[in-house]
Design an enzyme around this catalytic site. Structure first.
Site, PDB file in Angstrom:
ATOM      1  N   ARG A   1      -1.464  11.039 -12.219  1.00  0.00           N
ATOM      2  CA  ARG A   1      -1.749  12.166 -11.560  1.00  0.00           C
ATOM      3  C   ARG A   1      -0.542  12.958 -10.570  1.00  0.00           C
ATOM      4  O   ARG A   1       0.007  12.173  -9.892  1.00  0.00           O
ATOM      5  CB  ARG A   1      -3.039  11.953 -10.738  1.00  0.00           C
ATOM      6  CG  ARG A   1      -4.375  11.727 -11.437  1.00  0.00           C
ATOM      7  CD  ARG A   1      -5.339  11.748 -10.415  1.00  0.00           C
ATOM      8  NE  ARG A   1      -5.084  10.951  -9.635  1.00  0.00           N
ATOM      9  CZ  ARG A   1      -5.944  10.983  -7.966  1.00  0.00           C
ATOM     10  NH1 ARG A   1      -6.878  12.008  -8.189  1.00  0.00           N
ATOM     11  NH2 ARG A   1      -5.719  10.258  -7.362  1.00  0.00           N
TER      12      ARG A   1
ATOM     13  N   SER B   1       2.111   1.809  -7.968  1.00  0.00           N
ATOM     14  CA  SER B   1       1.066   0.772  -7.704  1.00  0.00           C
ATOM     15  C   SER B   1       1.543  -0.449  -8.178  1.00  0.00           C
ATOM     16  O   SER B   1       1.027  -1.116  -9.114  1.00  0.00           O
ATOM     17  CB  SER B   1      -0.139   1.049  -8.172  1.00  0.00           C
ATOM     18  OG  SER B   1      -0.729   2.432  -7.540  1.00  0.00           O
TER      19      SER B   1
ATOM     20  N   ASP C   1      -0.754   1.995  -3.896  1.00  0.00           N
ATOM     21  CA  ASP C   1      -2.319   2.655  -3.910  1.00  0.00           C
ATOM     22  C   ASP C   1      -3.079   1.802  -3.040  1.00  0.00           C
ATOM     23  O   ASP C   1      -4.019   2.386  -2.128  1.00  0.00           O
ATOM     24  CB  ASP C   1      -2.757   2.412  -5.190  1.00  0.00           C
ATOM     25  CG  ASP C   1      -2.934   1.058  -5.881  1.00  0.00           C
ATOM     26  OD1 ASP C   1      -2.199   0.273  -5.226  1.00  0.00           O
ATOM     27  OD2 ASP C   1      -3.605   0.786  -6.918  1.00  0.00           O
TER      28      ASP C   1
END
Length: 917
Positions: free
Chosen positions: A539, A602, A656
């Site tokens: 994203r 992440s 994350d």
């Protein structure tokens, strides 16, 4: 020739006149289709009353749970004994059920009389007599040296709380033994059997004869899910969804319900249908006011009904020239076998004359025709009433299954059904007319209810043995409090190793400093770009933060990362990321704008500053080459340079989990822990600088990214790992690594379930022992299916639908086991997560020297958010293992995107403050 025609005309005219005469006299016994549909509706309402806890005590139709949970599946085998008590004779049976795959049953049986002085005498003597007969049978068949399971067919209304227990509600038919009502008949018989020291028999099942009939037929036809007895008495049973049975705990699967429909109408529900003959018969019966429906249907009463009608017609001068015999005045002189004989197709009239003469009457031709028609009306009404109630049951079965058409089989037994020449044909026709949406097959039970009791016992033995094997597997996933305390202690030790300089290199919990040294204070503002890489989707976000009002607005676009990019070269991966950024800037009209950027990455990274992160190792299916040991921020900067279209200020590289903590910290200053329970599993928290030996300085706090997924990679939790965990680990992209994550995260739970299902199927405990190709496919059982299957709102029918989508053709029992397996795996995952989190909160409490700690945990991840029980179990575990910590759980709204922007904003604020200083 003319004379023959004249005789034929005379006879048909005579027949027509007699039939009309009887029809007028018995007008109330002829039931229209509308009346039958109305009776069907009434019976359905009675079923509902009997199934509901609040209305059951006053319901006439008792709808008794039988605790028979499964029908035969063909894998039953062994030797069983069976007793059948409930009719004019008492039967003992030895049943040999053939080996797997061979649906074959061998039986040896013996009948014993049931004398009136026994069945109407003392209860203790009745059971001692039954035990003596059983002992005699075992001696005759040379069975005394064997330990055998026994099924007892007991054809009277009993309230059961388990399969091998039944409290007699009331005697029916001709039984009246004293002192048995309201006692458990199984324990009474067991006590009587103890007198025979050389007999070793276990009563595994108490079965109603109707249930026995259904089970006998179900052995031959798996579609059989209802049973009906139309004999001396009448009754029906069927398989009901557990979720509809208020009287029994649990919603899973199905259970056979013994309707005891003979009592339908005992509350007056059939008063408009009953005639003066029904009332007279009832008053003269052993149980006036009870079993009203049975008294209009069953073989014990039909002959008597015919006698009462003939007597009344004779008194009215409509039969026998008004003459009556003493036999016609005598109760019980006309039996149901006589009614059946009189209705035979060709010899019916001759039989009628013979029977009437035996009763001391002198019937004319007209009398014989009239009497035969009386029998037809009485037995036809019986078949009609039976059909209406059975149609109600079939409609319920169809609605429970939520299908437009139902294919089903009804097992039938009983002398009336068997010996009456017209009864079966009439019953079948009316049932099919009342339920046109059901394709019904009627299967005659050849060996009766006694074989059924043996089948119930065989199924109970099979289910018991299978249950033991299934429980043995599920027990591997049930963690005791001691085991969880041990996991908590080991996690605490690993946290300390990871923080210390000497042991840091050997620690499985990496305890990586993130260089995030502050939480948002509400003064942050500006526009920020955020990138989020951590799964199969990537994203790009534009985040606008306004100060004072703690307001954040976000715009984002999702881009897919193809497998060939995930597992290609590092250069290809970062070029793809930059291409996505370019597309987003174009999309937002921001080309050329130089914005501060936070990069949520992440994967385990070792950071030397907030904008530098060296990749330790890929997880979650990523395998891009030339990245491990490299600074991912440098790799991103290089890719931006190669593209040469825009320049970005990369301020922070963030995990994350840290993003999740920061997002929640923006709302709640008490939030100092971040937890991810999704595709992967990780945790971060704010640690005192004095405890972080890897970073210089003792003032303030810094966020530590624990990377706890590697906990156990040194073998410290091998005692709770199962062979299924080993299978999953060995088949993964990173064998031997991230062992704790592989027991707790969404990426692996479905795969653990699949391994268990394969093992249970190999043992013949699931899917009829057939492993489908789909079940052999790695990754087919996604964790989202666990969430769906474990949903409390989901009926087993929907669970079966999910399994069918996976190519798994499951029975109701299979679905229950699959649900249990899913529950065991996800429960263990939540408990392990809870134990790890309890170690962190306890550490924070002790580090701060507090008696009691109040702290907030920011949480994100699909497993935590979407699984119906995961969050509750995790929270309960933390509460139990860290009782002096008051932990609030706060769901993160887009931690990895918003969190990255907030970290960037905080870093900018701290940079500004440093410059000013």
């Amino acid at each position: 020739m003319f004379a023959v025609h004249l005789m034929a005309f005379y006879f048909s005219k005579l027949k027509e006149d007699q039939i009309k005469k009887v029809d007028r006299f018995l007008y109330h016994m002829r039931l229209s289709d509308d009346t039958l549909l109305d009776i069907m509706r009434r019976f359905r309402a009675e079923m509902e009353k009997g199934l509901a806890k609040d209305t059951n005590p006053t319901a006439a139709v008792k709808m008794l749970p039988t605790f028979v949970r499964a029908i035969p599946d063909g894998s039953e085998n062994g030797e069983f004994l069976s007793l059948d008590l409930g009719g004019s004779k008492f039967r003992v049976l030895k049943v040999q059920v053939a080996e797997e795959g061979m649906r074959h049953v061998q039986m040896e049986s013996q009948f014993y009389p049931t004398p009136n002085e026994i069945i109407r005498g003392n209860g203790t003597e009745l059971f001692e007599y039954v035990a003596d007969c059983l002992a005699d049978f075992m001696k005759t068949k040379d069975l005394k040296h064997k330990k055998l399971p026994l099924g007892l067919t007991f054809s009277f209304p009993c309230r059961q709380t388990k399969l091998e227990e039944g409290v007699l509600l009331s005697w029916t038919k001709k039984f009246k033994a004293r002192g048995v009502q309201d006692t458990d008949v199984v324990s009474r018989l067991t006590k009587a059997m103890r007198r025979h020291k050389d007999m070793d028999v276990d009563i595994l099942a108490l079965v109603n004869d109707t249930v026995g009939t259904m089970m006998t037929c179900a052995y031959d036809d798996p579609y059989c899910e209802a049973g009906v007895i139309i004999g001396t008495g009448t009754n029906a049973c069927y398989m009901e969804d557990m979720s509809n049975i208020d009287l029994v705990e649990g919603d899973e699967g199905r259970m056979c319900i013994n309707t005891e429909w003979g009592a339908f109408g005992d509350d007056g529900a059939l008063e408009d249908i009953r005639t003066e003959f029904d009332r007279e018969l009832d008053l003269g019966s052993l149980n006036p006011g009870k079993q009203m429906f049975e008294k209009m249907i069953s073989g014990l009463y039909l002959g008597e009904l015919v006698r009462l009608i003939l007597l009344k017609m004779a008194k009215a001068g409509l039969l026998f020239g008004g003459e009556k015999s003493s036999a016609l005045h005598t109760k019980g002189k006309i039996e149901t076998r006589h009614v059946a004989a009189m209705e035979k197709y060709k010899e019916g009239l001759a039989n009628t004359r013979e029977i009437l003469v035996d009763l001391g009457l002198e019937p004319s031709e007209a009398d014989c025709i009239a009497v035969q028609h009386v029998c037809t009306i009485v037995s036809f009404r019986s078949a009609n009433l039976c059909a209406a109630a059975l149609a109600a049951i079939l409609t319920r079965l169809r609605e429970n299954k939520k299908v437009e058409r139902l294919r089903t089989t009804v097992g039938v037994d009983g002398t009336l059904y068997k010996i009456h020449p017209q009864y079966p044909k009439r019953l079948h026709k009316v049932v099919r007319k009342l339920v046109p949406s059901c394709d019904v097959r009627f299967l005659l039970s050849e060996s009766g209810s006694t074989k059924g009791a043996a089948m119930v016992t065989a199924v109970a033995s099979r289910v018991q043995a299978q249950r033991k094997q299934i429980d043995k597997v599920l027990a591997l996933f049930r963690l005791t409090r001691e085991q969880l305390v041990d996991v908590q202690a080991k996690m605490r030790a690993e946290l300390e190793y990871g923080l210390k300089k000497k042991s840091h290199g050997l620690a499985t919990v990496r305890m990586l400093p993130t260089y995030v040294c502050g939480l948002p204070d509400g003064t942050e503002k500006g526009k920020f770009l955020a990138l989020d890489l951590g799964g199969t989707n990537f994203r790009v976000l534009l985040v606008k933060i306004r100060s004072g009002r703690r307001s954040v607005r976000m715009y984002n676009k999702i881009f897919a990362i193809p497998l060939e990019i995930m597992q290609g070269t590092g250069e290809e991966l970062f070029d793809h990321i930059v291409q996505c950024i370019a597309d987003f800037l174009d999309y937002m009209g921001l080309k050329g704008a130089s914005l501060p950027l936070g990069f949520t990455f992440s994967f385990p990274c070792r950071q030397m500053s907030i904008d530098k992160g060296t990749l330790i190792g890929w997880t979650k299916g990523f395998k891009a080459t030339d990245c491990e040991g490299e600074d991912v921020v440098d790799m991103l900067r290089e890719a931006i340079k190669r593209r040469n279209e825009f320049d970005l200020d990369i301020v922070a590289v963030v995990n994350d989990t840290v993003g999740t903590m920061m997002t929640c910290g923006y709302e709640d200053p008490n939030c100092e822990i971040g937890l991810i329970a999704g595709t992967g599993s990780n945790m971060c928290y704010m640690e005192d600088m004095r405890n972080i030996e890897m970073v210089e300085g003792n003032e303030g706090k810094m966020c530590i990214n624990t990377e706890w997924g590697g906990f156990g990679d040194n073998g410290c939790i091998d005692d709770i790992r199962t062979r299924y965990d080993t299978e999953v680990d060995e088949g993964s992209l990173n064998p031997g690594k991230q062992r704790y994550e592989k027991m707790t995260s969404g990426m692996y739970l479905g795969e653990i379930v699949r391994q268990i299902l394969i093992d249970l199927t190999k043992q013949g405990l699931l899917f009829r022992g057939q492993i489908s190709e789909r079940l052999r496919t790695r990754g087919i059982f996604e964790t989202k299916f666990l969430s769906q299957i474990e949903s409390d709102r989901l009926a087993l029918l929907q669970v079966r639908t999910i399994l069918q989508q996976l190519g798994l053709d499951s029975t109701c029992e299979d679905s229950i086991v699959v649900k249990e397996v899913c529950g065991a795996v996800s429960r263990r995952a939540a408990q392990l997560c809870g134990a790890g989190l309890a170690a962190i909160v306890e550490k924070r409490r002790e580090d701060q020297g507090l008696e009691h700690l109040r702290i907030t945990v920011g949480v994100d991840g699909t497993l935590y958010k979407l699984h119906p029980h995961f969050s509750r179990i995790l929270q309960e575990t933390v509460k139990e293992l860290a009782p002096r910590c008051d932990v609030t759980f706060m769901l993160s709204e887009d931690g990895s995107g918003k969190g990255a922007a907030l970290i960037t904003a905080v870093a900018k604020r701290l940079q500004q403050a440093q410059k000013e200083n």
